[in-house]
Design a protein around this motif. Structure first.
Motif, mmCIF file in Angstrom:
data_model
loop_
_atom_site.group_PDB
_atom_site.id
_atom_site.type_symbol
_atom_site.label_atom_id
_atom_site.label_comp_id
_atom_site.label_asym_id
_atom_site.label_seq_id
_atom_site.Cartn_x
_atom_site.Cartn_y
_atom_site.Cartn_z
ATOM 1 N N PRO A 38 56.383 91.330 7.474
ATOM 2 C CA PRO A 38 55.086 90.633 7.558
ATOM 3 C C PRO A 38 54.067 91.265 6.628
ATOM 4 O O PRO A 38 53.988 92.493 6.507
ATOM 5 C CB PRO A 38 54.687 90.798 9.030
ATOM 6 N N GLN A 93 50.920 77.276 10.448
ATOM 7 C CA GLN A 93 51.106 78.728 10.462
ATOM 8 C C GLN A 93 50.325 79.293 11.644
ATOM 9 O O GLN A 93 49.117 79.113 11.749
ATOM 10 C CB GLN A 93 50.597 79.359 9.174
ATOM 11 N N ARG A 106 49.805 82.957 13.622
ATOM 12 C CA ARG A 106 50.089 84.391 13.539
ATOM 13 C C ARG A 106 49.213 85.150 14.523
ATOM 14 O O ARG A 106 48.000 84.888 14.650
ATOM 15 C CB ARG A 106 49.845 84.910 12.127
ATOM 16 N N PHE A 137 54.824 85.627 14.017
ATOM 17 C CA PHE A 137 54.502 84.635 12.986
ATOM 18 C C PHE A 137 55.393 83.425 13.189
ATOM 19 O O PHE A 137 56.621 83.541 13.240
ATOM 20 C CB PHE A 137 54.720 85.238 11.598
#
Length: 954
Positions: free
Chosen positions: A234, A287, A289, A310
């Motif tokens: 990440p 997305q 996260r 994620f």
């Protein structure tokens, strides 16, 4: 005469005293000072060098001025020159363990010289300024430090601030902002979702990837590419990324043909921090996260841990016009829609279909007969079912820690655990050219016909990858006099499982197409369901599962330090040894199983020889500094024996502001275990025989080749750096480079082999009597090479004004040549500005950025430019020009804690919002993409992505 006799010993005594003092001043420490205020930087200098720093200043602005970062094995004077640059302060040694930082005397200022020029004349200042935007002198490649301070090749560094400004959600996205990355593939290019570094365009297996200075093994989902998947780590856990753009890396390995990429993980977190991010593109690719990081920072130990979750939502081709409708005639291209559709199509074995005037007819939608659809097939855009962005979830834990066991001994440890899941969707099962006999009760033609049918009765097929990586490393480090040493151990294990869902048993389907029982027969001649539920369920195959693993261990040690003190400075060396074992395993029902490992024993040495430096106090024009570096690495491979590779470098500074650097070396990359030992499998297929001008049924053989030889390469880099003293902190660099790579390992396409049969006669089998094509061996082979050359150019500044801090930067890479040889004995193909299925090499790429910050508000804008180039198919120009394109990225940030003050509950709260490809530029149509319709090495279909990010420190 007696005076002369006394004067000699006195001078010798004074010289010895000066040398002893000089040696004390030359002691090096490993510094890691982030970009921070001047007063905090001095505090870090004091702590990390175990030094007492007396700081006297009456100017508050000087105390809060930003300086650094400073990272590397440096002397205290070198660090002080960075911290005190562009200030009215100077340094003065009180004794060996105490330095005074104080305002310059007025007499020094009254000379009329510029501030930094005055600093150079002070008796206790230093001429070495390692952070004047000359990263090759400051930034270290790897953690722990090994040999970069001895190296000359150019280094590009992306710091944590750079990664925040780019706002790339993944490391693969971050590499798009490096001009030396010749091209990048989007997430959906590979069904595994893997993405690699494509430095210089030499291939994903030519860049050596390190994590904290230690080798990263090929990912378990990428054994066929022998490359490390950048999506493993990440971006939130990364402190910086360092790129060594040369093969001169003796301490790391001889196989770094395309350079070295070092991913340095965060080992310090000042305060517990929670980060949330959300982004999306039109139609999907969400997305999500969540990152939590915390750390401990004590005098004798420090460490950090980062938890990252994620999740990326999928984006299907149906959301983009290019894949929703693959009839590219609207762009002047071909119609790539497929006869495999639902309802399907019927075609004859020979001649026209019985009773019709055409050899093909679409299945009528309204249930009428085939007369109305003769010659009018149904067509389908199959890519509308495919993933532009695969669905993916990653859970990561990174932990880093350092403890000082004694005054001169410390222990370090790192842990990386990654669990990943990825799912790539493509079309439902297909019946392509399947024969249907007259016995089928639904066959209206009374004879055997061929059908093409998309089985939309089933869900889309999907390939999923589930992997687990556990990697740990421990090291014991210390000082012995002026020498540094380290002993380390590394272990890495990754397991990956791939599964194929919703596949159909084609043999059973073929039987069902000819079954006379209406309840057990498939009906491809109707627009309705092709069969009943029980029949369709019986045709489904169980989940096809394959297993892959990649692992290894490494033990290494090195010592580094001065072996002699020359008048120009210490002659420094790095001596080290390494043993590692690498293993690969694959279990596949069709290809069988292989399980092999490899042992590598290595020794390396690097030498830095200062020939001339400012410490000599010479007045020779044009000889401010001259340094020679040399390195060698000896590797002994269990399959290939030993090999010796060397590197040389020269750094010349005509004056303080200007540097000239030259470096060169050789590289050696052995074939991967997968390339050598993958079991050979055979399959029957059809191919056009260019000799007999007929369609032949042949037996294809694919797999590994244990007779492969290593690939080799030689590289040369020469460049200049201009970094004048100014309030704008300008840095200009230009580097010419050349790489000559030979003996590449490739799998030559069968049609290419047939077009050059004389060269591949030992891999093509024909009937000795009739000459009919029988067999083709497409297993991997050493063939051809690449000759590439170009220039990297960069301009950067960093300055403060009344309107805030500005950091403009321009990066550009120009390819002078990229000649690829894919067939032995043939002339190389010039690929610059020519579209290629292997990856398009543009004559130049440019990235312009501007970062700005004023108090709590900040912003960044990036412009990524790619010029126009010639479209081509299989290296043959089509006459089309793919248009130039500029992508703009925009981001704004607000520190709410600074706005509302430290007493507010908003302290430590920051907010970012931005867009990647903010103007929503679409990829240009290109023939090189074939059915995809665009060049996937230079464009992507994800298009504009919005995001927001929230960070709270506690």
């Amino acid at each position: 005469m007696p005076r002369r006799l006394l004067l000699g010993p006195l001078l010798l005594l004074l010289a010895a005293t000066a040398v002893a003092e000089n040696e004390s001043r030359l002691q090096q420490f490993e510094f890691d000072i982030p970009r921070t205020t001047r007063v905090m930087a001095l505090h870090e200098l004091s702590r990390q060098a175990d030094l007492l720093v007396a700081y006297l200043s009456s100017d508050d602005a000087e105390e809060v001025g930003l300086v650094g970062p400073v990272k590397g094995l440096l002397t205290v004077d070198q660090v002080l020159s960075v911290i005190l640059r562009s200030s009215s302060l100077t340094s003065r040694w009180i004794e060996d363990s105490m330095v005074s930082v104080e305002p310059r005397p007025r007499s020094d200022v009254s000379t009329g010289l510029p501030g930094d020029a005055v600093a150079r004349t002070l008796p206790h200042s230093t001429d070495v300024d390692p952070l004047r935007l000359e990263p090759e002198e400051v930034l270290v490649l790897g953690w722990p430090l090994r040999d970069l301070t001895l190296s000359v090749p150019p280094v590009v560094v992306m710091e944590r601030d750079d990664l925040d400004a780019i706002a790339a959600p993944t490391l693969a996205d971050a590499l798009k902002y490096i001009s030396q990355s010749a091209y990048s593939r989007p997430e959906g290019y590979r069904t595994s979702g893997a993405q690699y570094a494509e430095m210089r365009g030499l291939g994903p297996d030519t860049a050596l990837v390190l994590i904290n200075g230690r080798r990263a093994l090929p990912s378990a989902n990428s054994l066929s590419s022998s490359a490390f998947d950048l999506n493993t780590i990440p971006v939130t856990a990364v402190e910086r990324i360092e790129f060594l753009l040369d093969s001169a890396a003796a301490a790391y390995g001889s196989d770094a043909i395309g350079g070295v990429i070092n991913i340095v993980l965060r080992d310090k977190v000042a305060e517990p921090t929670l980060e949330l991010r959300y982004g999306e593109a039109e139609g999907g690719a969400e997305q999500e996260r969540v990152t939590f990081s915390a750390g401990v920072n004590k005098d004798r130990y420090h460490g950090a841990v980062v938890f990252d979750y994620f999740n990326i939502g999928g984006l299907l081709g149906d959301e983009r016009a290019l894949w929703r409708d693959q009839d590219f005639r609207r762009y002047g291209g071909r119609d790539h829609r497929s006869l495999v559709s639902s309802p399907g199509n019927v075609s004859s074995v020979t001649g026209n279909l019985p009773g019709l005037s055409s050899n093909v007819a679409g299945v009528p939608l309204d249930g009428s007969d085939f007369t109305a659809t003769a010659g009018q097939p149904n067509l389908e855009s199959l890519l509308r079912f495919s993933s532009i962005v695969p669905e993916a979830t990653r859970r990561t834990i990174t932990a880093m820690g350092t403890a000082r066991l004694a005054d001169r001994i410390s222990a370090t440890g790192e842990l990386l655990y990654v669990n990943r899941e990825s799912t790539y969707y493509f079309s439902p099962p297909v019946l392509a050219g399947m024969p249907v006999s007259a016995s089928n009760p639904y066959n209206p033609f009374g004879t055997t016909v061929l059908v093409n049918r998309l089985l939309t009765e089933y869900p889309s097929q999907s390939q999923s990858v589930d992997s687990d990586l556990l990697r740990w490393a421990v090291a014991l480090r210390g000082d012995w006099g002026r020498w540094n040493w380290e002993l380390s151990a590394l272990r890495s294990d990754e397991q990956a499982t791939t599964g194929l869902d919703h596949a159909v048993d084609l043999v059973a389907a073929m039987r069902a197409l000819s079954n006379p029982d209406p309840a057990q027969a498939l009906n491809p001649f109707s627009a309705g369901p092709i069969g009943n539920k029980d029949l369709l369920d019986s045709l489904l195959l169980p989940r096809d599962v394959d297993e892959f693993s990649s692992g290894g261990q490494q033990f290494a040690g090195f010592v580094q330090g001065p072996i002699w003190f020359l008048p120009a400075g210490p002659l420094t060396t790095v001596l080290g040894a390494e043993w590692r074992n690498e293993s690969m395993r694959a279990s596949n029902e069709a290809a069988g199983t292989f399980d092999h490992d490899r042992d590598v024993t290595s020794g390396f040495a690097q030498l830095r020889v200062p020939l001339i430096s400012d410490q000599l106090h010479t007045a020779v024009p044009g000889l401010h500094e001259l340094t020679l570096t040399a390195g060698s690495r000896w590797d002994n491979y269990s399959e290939f024996g030993h090999v010796l590779r060397s590197q040389l470098g020269l750094l010349w500074k005509p004056n303080r502001d200007f540097s000239v650097r030259v470096s060169g070396g050789s590289s050696f990359r052995p074939p991967s275990l997968y390339e050598m030992y993958l079991p050979k499998i055979s399959a029957v297929s059809r191919v056009t025989d260019p000799v007999r001008h007929e369609l032949a049924t042949v037996l294809f053989t694919m797999g590994g080749n244990n007779e492969l030889e290593p690939a080799t390469a030689r590289s040369l880099t020469a460049g200049v750096v201009f970094s004048p003293d100014s309030a704008y902190n300008w840095n200009v660099s230009a580097d010419w480079w050349r790489i000559d790579m030979k003996n590449r390992v490739v799998s030559v396409p069968p049609q290419v082999m047939l077009a050059n049969e004389v060269l591949f006669h030992d891999r093509i089998g024909r009937d000795p009597v009739t000459g009919v094509l029988r067999t083709i061996d497409s297993s991997r082979i050493n063939v051809g090479g690449v000759k590439a050359a170009g220039v990297d150019f960069a301009v950067k500044a960093d300055f403060l004004t009344d309107f805030g801090r500005f950091t403009p930067e321009l990066q550009a890479t120009w390819f002078d040549r990229f000649d690829s040889t894919d067939v032995p004995g043939q002339a190389p193909v010039a690929r610059v500005d020519l579209a290629s299925e292997l990856g398009t090499i543009l004559d130049w790429r440019a990235i312009l950025s501007l970062k700005w910050k004023r108090g709590p508000v900040g912003g960044a804008v990036f412009a990524r430019y790619t010029p126009s180039y010639d479209d081509a198919v299989a290296g043959v120009r089509t006459g089309r020009t793919v248009a130039a394109q500029t992508l703009f990225d925009l981001q704004g940030s607000l520190d709410l804690g600074m706005v509302y003050g430290r007493e507010s509950w908003l302290e430590g709260l920051k907010f970012w919002v931005g867009a990647i490809n903010v103007l929503d530029a679409k990829p240009s149509f290109a023939d090189v993409g074939d059915a995809a319709g665009f060049d996937s090495s230079q464009s992507e279909l994800k298009e504009r992505t919005y995001y927001m990010r929230l960070e709270k420190k506690f």
